[in-house]
Design a protein around this motif. Structure first.
Motif, PDB file in Angstrom:
ATOM      1  N   UNK A  90     -25.448  54.484 -95.031  1.00  0.00           N
ATOM      2  CA  UNK A  90     -25.069  53.943 -93.725  1.00  0.00           C
ATOM      3  C   UNK A  90     -25.577  52.514 -93.552  1.00  0.00           C
ATOM      4  N   UNK A  91     -26.815  52.272 -93.932  1.00  0.00           N
ATOM      5  CA  UNK A  91     -27.364  50.922 -93.805  1.00  0.00           C
ATOM      6  C   UNK A  91     -26.615  49.930 -94.685  1.00  0.00           C
ATOM      7  N   UNK A  92     -26.274  50.360 -95.895  1.00  0.00           N
ATOM      8  CA  UNK A  92     -25.596  49.465 -96.833  1.00  0.00           C
ATOM      9  C   UNK A  92     -24.222  49.046 -96.339  1.00  0.00           C
ATOM     10  N   UNK A  93     -23.548  49.926 -95.600  1.00  0.00           N
ATOM     11  CA  UNK A  93     -22.199  49.624 -95.129  1.00  0.00           C
ATOM     12  C   UNK A  93     -22.170  49.000 -93.740  1.00  0.00           C
ATOM     13  N   UNK A  95     -24.823  37.816 -90.716  1.00  0.00           N
ATOM     14  CA  UNK A  95     -24.185  38.989 -90.117  1.00  0.00           C
ATOM     15  C   UNK A  95     -22.704  39.067 -90.448  1.00  0.00           C
ATOM     16  N   UNK A  96     -22.100  37.950 -90.766  1.00  0.00           N
ATOM     17  CA  UNK A  96     -20.706  37.951 -91.197  1.00  0.00           C
ATOM     18  C   UNK A  96     -20.595  38.677 -92.531  1.00  0.00           C
ATOM     19  N   UNK A  97     -19.578  39.480 -92.686  1.00  0.00           N
ATOM     20  CA  UNK A  97     -19.381  40.235 -93.930  1.00  0.00           C
ATOM     21  C   UNK A  97     -17.931  40.055 -94.387  1.00  0.00           C
ATOM     22  N   UNK A  98     -17.588  38.903 -94.937  1.00  0.00           N
ATOM     23  CA  UNK A  98     -16.197  38.656 -95.319  1.00  0.00           C
ATOM     24  C   UNK A  98     -15.751  39.378 -96.585  1.00  0.00           C
ATOM     25  N   UNK A  99     -16.681  39.904 -97.376  1.00  0.00           N
ATOM     26  CA  UNK A  99     -16.337  40.486 -98.670  1.00  0.00           C
ATOM     27  C   UNK A  99     -16.562  41.993 -98.750  1.00  0.00           C
ATOM     28  N   UNK A 100     -17.770  42.438 -98.409  1.00  0.00           N
ATOM     29  CA  UNK A 100     -18.126  43.842 -98.640  1.00  0.00           C
ATOM     30  C   UNK A 100     -17.272  44.860 -97.882  1.00  0.00           C
ATOM     31  N   UNK A 101     -16.772  44.566 -96.677  1.00  0.00           N
ATOM     32  CA  UNK A 101     -15.931  45.573 -96.011  1.00  0.00           C
ATOM     33  C   UNK A 101     -14.665  45.910 -96.809  1.00  0.00           C
ATOM     34  N   UNK A 148     -16.821  39.309 -85.055  1.00  0.00           N
ATOM     35  CA  UNK A 148     -15.520  39.884 -85.368  1.00  0.00           C
ATOM     36  C   UNK A 148     -15.563  41.315 -85.850  1.00  0.00           C
ATOM     37  N   UNK A 149     -16.726  41.962 -85.762  1.00  0.00           N
ATOM     38  CA  UNK A 149     -16.845  43.342 -86.209  1.00  0.00           C
ATOM     39  C   UNK A 149     -16.214  44.287 -85.196  1.00  0.00           C
ATOM     40  N   UNK A 150     -15.548  45.318 -85.692  1.00  0.00           N
ATOM     41  CA  UNK A 150     -15.046  46.396 -84.852  1.00  0.00           C
ATOM     42  C   UNK A 150     -16.051  47.546 -84.930  1.00  0.00           C
ATOM     43  N   UNK A 151     -16.675  47.864 -83.794  1.00  0.00           N
ATOM     44  CA  UNK A 151     -17.683  48.914 -83.760  1.00  0.00           C
ATOM     45  C   UNK A 151     -17.036  50.257 -83.449  1.00  0.00           C
ATOM     46  N   UNK A 152     -17.405  51.281 -84.179  1.00  0.00           N
ATOM     47  CA  UNK A 152     -16.792  52.602 -84.045  1.00  0.00           C
ATOM     48  C   UNK A 152     -17.747  53.579 -83.374  1.00  0.00           C
TER      49      UNK A 152
END
Length: 278
Positions: free
Chosen positions: A129-132, A55-61, A158-162
């Motif tokens: 949407x799913x990919x991001x 679930x961590x996404x250190x690169x793609x964001x 650590x995700x910020x949900x919008x």
């Protein structure tokens, strides 16, 4: 298109001609290459990122952020922000004016949108949407506990949900009443004590001489004509983001109090653009 507010004329959709189509091509083609090329790179990186980090996404964001920042350069729309994005774990809530919000909110700070589950099945948009990393929720109360678990896992990572508490997009000139039900999950025992919420105001300034609602996309407006109108503009307006101070959920005694605070902050940031008084 059916107007959502009584006694207001519907916006006039301009029909490009002549040099307008040159601008559509010169902006639209690079924008398409940027968005879909960025998506391709993101998906390739995610193939490595997913098994290593879950679930961590250190690169793609970072890829999403670069694409969104560059999109405003391609469109020729000046983009500016004031205030400081929060560092605490939690959610961002914003007014919703249209499709440009996705670029605007991702360009300054890495966020993950929360959307209704139906969007996941929409052609093209659902895939993107799913990919991001969009979080899809079902508005079925029987699934509330499971959704809270998803929120907790994403926030803990650590995700910020919008969230868009208005529940729909507006004409970019007003803030619609925030739906307090969208804040209910924040008060779950698993979230309340560590979760923060940051109100953010999106301000769209139209091109000189254009309809004040030029960048608004709402109601039954079709996407393609609005996109073409934006691409064809001889002069662009600008986009501004205002980051308001974040607040801790546990400092509020109810979801209605938190929703009212966030709505007031977002409305104040819109300032003289806001024509909604109720």
């Amino acid at each position: 298109m059916t107007a959502l507010w009584q006694d207001e004329p519907e916006p006039q959709v301009s029909h490009p001609r002549g040099l307008d189509w040159v601008r559509v091509v010169l902006r639209g083609l690079p924008l398409a290459i940027l968005v879909f090329g960025g998506l391709a790179v993101l998906l390739l990186v995610r193939l490595v990122e997913r098994p290593l980090f879950g679930v961590q996404r250190p690169l793609t964001p970072h890829i999403t952020q670069i694409v969104c920042r560059t999109a405003f350069v391609v469109l020729g729309i000046p983009y500016a922000t004031t205030g400081t994005p929060m560092r605490e774990n939690g959610a961002v809530v914003s007014n919703h004016a249209g499709w440009l919000d996705i670029f605007a909110l991702n360009a300054r700070k890495r966020v993950y949108f929360v959307s209704k589950s139906e969007v996941a099945s929409w052609p093209g948009i659902g895939w993107l949407a799913r990919a991001t990393g969009t979080v899809f929720i079902n508005r079925d109360r029987r699934e509330a506990k499971g959704q809270i678990e998803v929120f907790r896992d994403r926030l803990s990572a650590g995700h910020k949900l919008l969230f868009f508490p208005e529940g729909t997009s507006s004409d970019s000139r007003r803030v619609l009443p925030f739906k307090s039900t969208l804040f209910a999950a924040f008060f779950a025992d698993e979230l309340r004590e560590f979760m923060w919420v940051q109100p953010v105001t999106l301000r769209y300034i139209p091109p000189a001489g254009a309809d004040p609602r030029f960048y608004g996309w709402w109601g039954d407006m079709e996407f393609a004509p609005h996109l073409i109108q934006t691409l064809a503009a001889p002069r662009q307006g600008r986009v501004e983001l205002v980051y308001h101070p974040p607040v801790k959920v546990s400092d509020f005694d109810s979801r209605k109090a938190l929703a009212a605070h966030c709505e007031a902050a977002v409305r104040a940031g819109l300032g003289d653009l806001d024509v909604e008084t109720s």
